[in-house]
Design a protein around this motif. Structure first.
Motif, short mmCIF file in Angstrom:
data_model
loop_
_atom_site.label_atom_id
_atom_site.label_comp_id
_atom_site.label_asym_id
_atom_site.label_seq_id
_atom_site.Cartn_x
_atom_site.Cartn_y
_atom_site.Cartn_z
N UNK A 103 -8.22 -4.88 1.47
CA UNK A 103 -8.45 -4.46 2.85
C UNK A 103 -7.31 -4.91 3.74
N UNK A 104 -6.84 -6.14 3.55
CA UNK A 104 -5.73 -6.63 4.36
C UNK A 104 -4.46 -5.82 4.09
N UNK A 105 -4.19 -5.55 2.82
CA UNK A 105 -3.01 -4.74 2.49
C UNK A 105 -3.13 -3.34 3.08
N UNK A 106 -4.29 -2.77 2.95
CA UNK A 106 -4.51 -1.41 3.45
C UNK A 106 -4.35 -1.34 4.96
N UNK A 107 -4.86 -2.34 5.66
CA UNK A 107 -4.71 -2.34 7.12
C UNK A 107 -3.25 -2.54 7.51
N UNK A 108 -2.51 -3.35 6.75
CA UNK A 108 -1.09 -3.53 7.04
C UNK A 108 -0.32 -2.23 6.82
N UNK A 109 -0.64 -1.54 5.76
CA UNK A 109 0.03 -0.26 5.48
C UNK A 109 -0.31 0.76 6.56
N UNK A 110 -1.55 0.80 6.98
CA UNK A 110 -1.94 1.73 8.04
C UNK A 110 -1.20 1.43 9.34
N UNK A 111 -1.05 0.15 9.64
CA UNK A 111 -0.34 -0.24 10.85
C UNK A 111 1.12 0.20 10.79
N UNK A 112 1.76 -0.03 9.62
CA UNK A 112 3.15 0.41 9.46
C UNK A 112 3.28 1.92 9.60
N UNK A 113 2.35 2.66 9.00
CA UNK A 113 2.41 4.11 9.10
C UNK A 113 2.22 4.57 10.54
N UNK A 114 1.32 3.90 11.26
CA UNK A 114 1.10 4.26 12.65
C UNK A 114 2.34 3.99 13.49
N UNK A 115 3.01 2.84 13.25
CA UNK A 115 4.23 2.53 13.97
C UNK A 115 5.33 3.54 13.66
#
Length: 155
Positions: free
Chosen positions: A65-77
């Protein structure tokens, strides 16, 4: 022992079973105890394994979940950066078109007018083209001759 044999006759089913099981009775009791012991060990082993797996799964779920949220944040940025770049380019294009329009108005050029050298030739070619004239593939077609009778055969 003789009294037990006298009470249970060999003619009945119970007698036949007792004669077969009687000599090996203690072996069956020992085997039952051993099987019960291994069953208990097996169940405790399975419960420990399941407990470890569930604990491990929870840890993995949290990490995933932590990795997935980090990846989502990077994609959003990245999406935001790309959006800003696209908007800047669009603004530049609009500004360039506006500058060209102002330059054309100042110099007296018509809107929508192209260069006079190349467009006259294309107008001539377009004027010469007639779709009703037919192409090279339809030149061989000739309609049939009309018959002297109106609706079909002449008799």
């Amino acid at each position: 022992m003789a009294s037990t044999e006298q009470k249970v006759s060999s003619n009945t089913i119970l007698g036949i079973v007792w004669q077969t099981v009687g000599p090996f009775g203690w072996y069956f009791v020992g085997l039952a105890i051993v099987l019960f012991y291994f069953k208990q060990k097996y169940h405790s082993w399975i419960s420990k394994k399941m407990e470890y797996a569930s604990k491990r799964d929870e840890d993995l779920d949290i990490q995933n979940f932590e990795r997935l949220s980090a990846v989502r944040q990077r994609m959003q940025e990245k999406y935001q950066r790309d959006l800003e770049l696209a908007l800047e380019k669009e603004e530049e294009i609009k500004e360039r078109k506006r500058q060209e329009l102002l330059n054309n108005q100042e110099s007296g050029n018509r809107l929508g007018g192209g260069k006079t050298g190349g467009s006259s030739k294309s107008r001539l070619l377009k004027g010469e083209y007639n779709p009703l004239m037919g192409g090279s593939s339809s030149r061989g077609y000739r309609p049939q001759k009309r018959s002297c009778c109106g609706k079909g055969g002449c008799g």
